[in-house]
Design an enzyme around this catalytic site. Structure first.
Site, PDB file in Angstrom:
ATOM      1  NE  ARG A   1     -14.587 -10.794  -9.733  1.00 12.99           N
ATOM      2  CZ  ARG A   1     -13.865 -11.359  -8.770  1.00 12.99           C
ATOM      3  NH1 ARG A   1     -12.867 -12.172  -9.083  1.00 12.99           N
ATOM      4  NH2 ARG A   1     -14.138 -11.141  -7.501  1.00 12.99           N
TER       5      ARG A   1
ATOM      6  NE  ARG B   1     -20.748 -11.717  -8.792  1.00  7.14           N
ATOM      7  CZ  ARG B   1     -19.881 -11.011  -8.066  1.00  7.14           C
ATOM      8  NH1 ARG B   1     -19.951 -11.045  -6.739  1.00  7.14           N
ATOM      9  NH2 ARG B   1     -18.968 -10.271  -8.643  1.00  7.14           N
TER      10      ARG B   1
ATOM     11  CE1 TYR C   1      -4.165   1.569  -0.008  1.00  9.19           C
ATOM     12  CE2 TYR C   1      -3.322   2.902   1.791  1.00  9.19           C
ATOM     13  CZ  TYR C   1      -4.278   2.659   0.824  1.00  9.19           C
ATOM     14  OH  TYR C   1      -5.346   3.514   0.688  1.00  9.19           O
TER      15      TYR C   1
END
Length: 373
Positions: free
Chosen positions: A216, A218, A94
């Site tokens: 996405r 699914r 990060y």
């Protein structure tokens, strides 16, 4: 009811708990303050001593705290989410990394228990959130400097307060800062079921902007689609559907997007670029696919597309604390109006942190994990 009971319990226990992180945190006084004015008490915190797999390096520990003084503010934490940035920070991946050992958590809401003699903007009973990342919110209580906190209204839901300081702020700034969008304009985004994505849908709706939301595929795609549309999404498409020729019919009903919001990278970001209007902007704020953003030469030359990045921590560095407070109040007003709700959340007691960490890293989990204290 569960939230209410826990908060009530937290308030009942608050007078028995006192203030500050134990001696090994004394080097971090830039965000926390320490005093020896009272007998130390113990609080619980999720601590990591080195970077790595959160499930392995994060431990629940008892830390010594002491009383407040000067500009210190004693805070009893109420709830704190687990965000992707928290996971990345623990992994060491990060842009901002606290000194080790560190307490996890960049976001959350707490209640002021006591204040030092020179504190002017906060009082006992106030709700507060971190002013910046790296504060360490995964703990039952702490004493911070006044400047490390921002007071927020107490008339918003606890989950909304706990998730206010990162994702909704990111969503709002990206919608407002990069393109001068007008009512009726459209925005396209991926990772639309993420915390930022859900905030984008709601804030865009409040601004009368249309959204094309990519997710996405699914097993429960219909359930997810219905939930996003309930939030105000105009269109919800899978990444595969976005590549189909039939997608062109969408743009007969609304203008080509002038703004794309990318949290994935890779092929997904390339598809967003393909659907941008000439001269449009794609803002990248995450890279879930861990793949680079790929822009074809033809898109850049012939459509004059712009690629930008956004990081809330950098925005805060470039703007005054008062501007951040104004942003927070704007979002609180949307929450009060019922136009901005917290993302789908699962509450987990602090001692169940391992379950929460594992769930937060699983694919296709749309529910944000909230640690309750």
């Amino acid at each position: 009811m569960l939230v209410s009971q826990r908060v009530t319990g937290a308030r009942a226990r608050a007078p028995q708990l006192a203030g500050l992180l134990e001696a090994w945190y004394r080097h971090g006084r830039t965000t926390s303050s320490y005093s020896a004015l009272s007998e130390p008490s113990r609080v619980r915190a999720l601590v990591y001593g080195n970077h790595g797999d959160p499930a392995k390096v994060v431990q629940l520990k008892n830390l010594e705290l002491t009383a407040v003084e000067g500009s210190d503010v004693h805070v009893r934490m109420l709830a704190a989410p687990i965000n992707p940035s928290d996971i990345n920070m623990i992994q060491g991946n990060y842009g901002l990394l606290p000194k080790l050992p560190a307490v996890g958590g960049n976001e959350g809401v707490g209640q002021v228990i006591a204040v030092g003699s020179s504190v002017s903007a906060l009082k006992p009973g106030d709700w507060v959130i971190p002013a910046n990342a790296g504060l360490g919110t995964w703990r039952t209580e702490a004493v911070f400097s006044e400047e490390a906190l921002i007071g927020i209204p107490k008339d918003i839901p606890l989950q909304s307060a706990a998730t206010l300081g990162v994702n909704p702020c990111t969503a709002y700034r990206m919608l407002v800062d990069f393109e001068q969008l007008q009512p009726g304009d459209s925005v396209i985004q991926n990772a639309s079921n993420s915390g930022v994505g859900q905030a984008v849908i709601q804030i865009a709706s409040a601004l009368r902007l249309k959204t094309i939301n990519v997710v996405r595929d699914r097993p429960d795609i219909k359930k997810l689609t219905d939930r996003l549309k309930d939030l105000g999404a105009d269109y919800v498409l899978t990444e595969e559907e976005l590549r189909m020729p039939e997608t062109k019919t969408i743009f007969k009903d609304l203008p080509l997007p002038r703004l794309a919001l990318n949290c994935v990278g890779g092929k997904s970001s390339t598809e967003l670029l393909r659907h941008l209007a000439p001269g449009g902007t794609m803002v990248t704020y995450g890279g879930m696919a861990k793949q680079p953003v790929t822009a074809s030469v033809s898109l850049l030359i012939f459509k004059d597309l712009k690629l930008r990045g956004f990081w809330l921590s950098q925005w805060k560095k470039n703007h005054s604390p008062d501007e951040f407070k104004e942003l927070i109040l704007t979002l609180c007003n949307l929450i009060r109006q019922g136009r901005l709700t917290a993302p789908s959340c699962s509450e987990v007691p602090l001692q169940g942190y391992q379950q929460a960490l594992e769930a937060s890293m699983k694919p296709f989990v749309s529910s944000k994990q909230i640690l309750t204290m």
